[in-house]
Design a protein around this motif. Structure first.
Motif, PDB file in Angstrom:
ATOM      1  N   PHE A   1       0.841  -1.192   0.000  1.00 42.90           N
ATOM      2  CA  PHE A   1       0.000   0.000   0.000  1.00 42.90           C
ATOM      3  C   PHE A   1       0.878   1.244   0.000  1.00 42.90           C
ATOM      4  O   PHE A   1       1.962   1.250   0.593  1.00 42.90           O
ATOM      5  CB  PHE A   1      -0.914   0.025   1.234  1.00 42.90           C
TER       6      PHE A   1
ATOM      7  N   SER B   1     -11.324  -4.289 -10.115  1.00 47.53           N
ATOM      8  CA  SER B   1     -10.070  -3.922  -9.442  1.00 47.53           C
ATOM      9  C   SER B   1      -8.878  -4.363 -10.277  1.00 47.53           C
ATOM     10  O   SER B   1      -9.033  -4.917 -11.372  1.00 47.53           O
ATOM     11  CB  SER B   1     -10.000  -4.601  -8.068  1.00 47.53           C
TER      12      SER B   1
ATOM     13  N   LEU C   1      -8.750   4.462  -5.834  1.00 40.27           N
ATOM     14  CA  LEU C   1      -9.463   4.786  -4.598  1.00 40.27           C
ATOM     15  C   LEU C   1     -10.932   4.383  -4.750  1.00 40.27           C
ATOM     16  O   LEU C   1     -11.573   4.711  -5.751  1.00 40.27           O
ATOM     17  CB  LEU C   1      -9.361   6.292  -4.324  1.00 40.27           C
TER      18      LEU C   1
ATOM     19  N   GLN D   1      -5.285   4.722   1.891  1.00 43.63           N
ATOM     20  CA  GLN D   1      -4.343   3.657   1.559  1.00 43.63           C
ATOM     21  C   GLN D   1      -4.688   3.110   0.174  1.00 43.63           C
ATOM     22  O   GLN D   1      -5.814   2.667  -0.069  1.00 43.63           O
ATOM     23  CB  GLN D   1      -4.420   2.535   2.595  1.00 43.63           C
ATOM     24  N   ILE D   2      -3.721   3.159  -0.718  1.00 41.45           N
ATOM     25  CA  ILE D   2      -3.921   2.721  -2.097  1.00 41.45           C
ATOM     26  C   ILE D   2      -3.112   1.438  -2.334  1.00 41.45           C
ATOM     27  O   ILE D   2      -1.903   1.404  -2.143  1.00 41.45           O
ATOM     28  CB  ILE D   2      -3.480   3.805  -3.095  1.00 41.45           C
ATOM     29  N   PHE D   3      -3.818   0.406  -2.757  1.00 41.01           N
ATOM     30  CA  PHE D   3      -3.186  -0.896  -2.970  1.00 41.01           C
ATOM     31  C   PHE D   3      -2.509  -0.967  -4.336  1.00 41.01           C
ATOM     32  O   PHE D   3      -3.026  -0.451  -5.331  1.00 41.01           O
ATOM     33  CB  PHE D   3      -4.242  -2.007  -2.883  1.00 41.01           C
TER      34      PHE D   3
ATOM     35  N   ASP E   1      -5.000  -0.456  -7.531  1.00 38.69           N
ATOM     36  CA  ASP E   1      -6.438  -0.308  -7.279  1.00 38.69           C
ATOM     37  C   ASP E   1      -6.754   1.170  -7.090  1.00 38.69           C
ATOM     38  O   ASP E   1      -6.184   1.827  -6.198  1.00 38.69           O
ATOM     39  CB  ASP E   1      -6.852  -1.048  -6.002  1.00 38.69           C
TER      40      ASP E   1
ATOM     41  N   SER F   1      -8.031  -1.031  -2.054  1.00 40.42           N
ATOM     42  CA  SER F   1      -7.750   0.344  -1.623  1.00 40.42           C
ATOM     43  C   SER F   1      -8.846   0.853  -0.685  1.00 40.42           C
ATOM     44  O   SER F   1      -9.924   0.253  -0.570  1.00 40.42           O
ATOM     45  CB  SER F   1      -7.661   1.271  -2.843  1.00 40.42           C
ATOM     46  N   SER F   2      -8.561   1.970  -0.021  1.00 38.99           N
ATOM     47  CA  SER F   2      -9.560   2.581   0.869  1.00 38.99           C
ATOM     48  C   SER F   2     -10.847   2.871   0.108  1.00 38.99           C
ATOM     49  O   SER F   2     -10.811   3.236  -1.071  1.00 38.99           O
ATOM     50  CB  SER F   2      -9.015   3.884   1.454  1.00 38.99           C
TER      51      SER F   2
END
Length: 298
Positions: A23, A51, A74, A30-32, A72, A79-80
């Motif tokens: 992340f 995704s 937002l 938090q962005i994956f 992913d 992600s968040s």
């Protein structure tokens, strides 16, 4: 196609995808992302409502030849997913460029699909407008997506979910079965997703705990109309080599979109048409998708 290219690569399941990822922080979110491989930088960007796992069938192949990164957006996947947030394609583009800057990527290649094609057009528009570019784009692949608002044909369910009040109400009753029926409609008749795949995709859409925000994410349909002319010009004016992969059976952005791309005077373009494939070429026809992306971007 080079004899050195190996197409026998395994696919990560959704759990392995999460375990292999990381992340990064954008503002308070938090962005994956998942990143594997070496060489030239390749960023894969996904569609609505799914995704980065959309690329799981070709990711391991691409990562043998590129430094491959799938992110992913937002509000999507791992992600968040803030519920009280105004989601915009402009902010999603900011997030991707924030990742590029944080990781000091100087040259980048892209693959865009569905929702992400608009992010791709915004990236190309900014690339044209900047005199002090922090990174260069060495090539971009656009798969099925609403490049031109007047040709975009959202499904009936998407139209309902995109309405401000009704969309919020309908989202409460959106479930795996309804998603599966609507989702399968955009696939080719011989390349439908399995029930197991639908179940996994649904878990990713609602991760981590039955989060349902499709009505908030679908605001992108209106945003495309607002920026439509600028984004069309970005395709027409860019010097970046562009590959368009189009599944013709897609009712949303299929052969009618490919017809338009064929007519337009886009520089350095290549168009590939698969008449029996639907909206998800990388999922429905992964081997050929991998071959075409590799050959174009290598």
């Amino acid at each position: 196609m080079s004899d050195m290219v190996d197409l026998n690569f395994p696919k990560k399941n959704a759990t392995e995808w999460l375990a292999a990822g990381k992340f990064f922080e954008y503002k308070k979110f938090q962005i994956f992302f998942i990143q594997e491989g070496r060489g030239q930088n390749l960023i894969l960007l996904h569609g609505f409502p799914t995704s980065s796992w959309d690329y799981s069938k070709i990711f391991n192949g691409l990562s043998r030849y590129f430094n491959t990164i799938a992110i992913d957006f937002l509000g999507f996947g791992y992600s968040s997913k803030p519920k009280k947030h105004k989601y915009t394609l402009i902010e999603q583009t900011d997030i991707i460029e924030n990742f590029i800057e944080k990781n000091a990527l100087r040259r980048v290649k892209f693959v865009f699909h569905d929702y992400a094609v608009s992010v791709g057009q915004e990236i190309l528009a900014r690339h044209l407008e900047r005199s002090d570019r922090k990174y260069e784009i060495d090539g971009a692949v656009f798969m099925n997506g609403g490049l031109f608002p007047h040709l975009h044909r959202p499904t009936f369910k998407q139209k309902l979910l995109a309405t401000p009040i009704l969309g919020a109400i309908l989202s409460r009753f959106y479930d795996e079965k309804k998603f599966g029926v609507a989702f399968a409609q955009v696939f080719g008749k011989n390349t439908k997703p399995s029930d197991k795949e639908i179940s996994v995709l649904w878990k990713l859409i609602t991760y981590p705990n039955k989060v349902l925000i499709p009505h908030k994410l679908l605001k992108y349909i209106k945003e495309r109309r607002i920026h439509g002319e600028r984004w069309k010009n970005a395709l027409l004016q860019t010097e970046v080599p562009l590959l368009f992969i189009n599944g013709g059976e897609d009712p949303v952005s299929g052969r009618h979109l490919a017809d338009e791309i064929e007519k337009l005077p886009i520089k350095n373009k290549k168009l590939i048409r698969w008449d029996s494939i639907g909206h998800y070429p990388q999922w429905e026809n992964p081997e050929e998708s991998f071959k075409e992306i590799y050959e174009f971007l290598k």
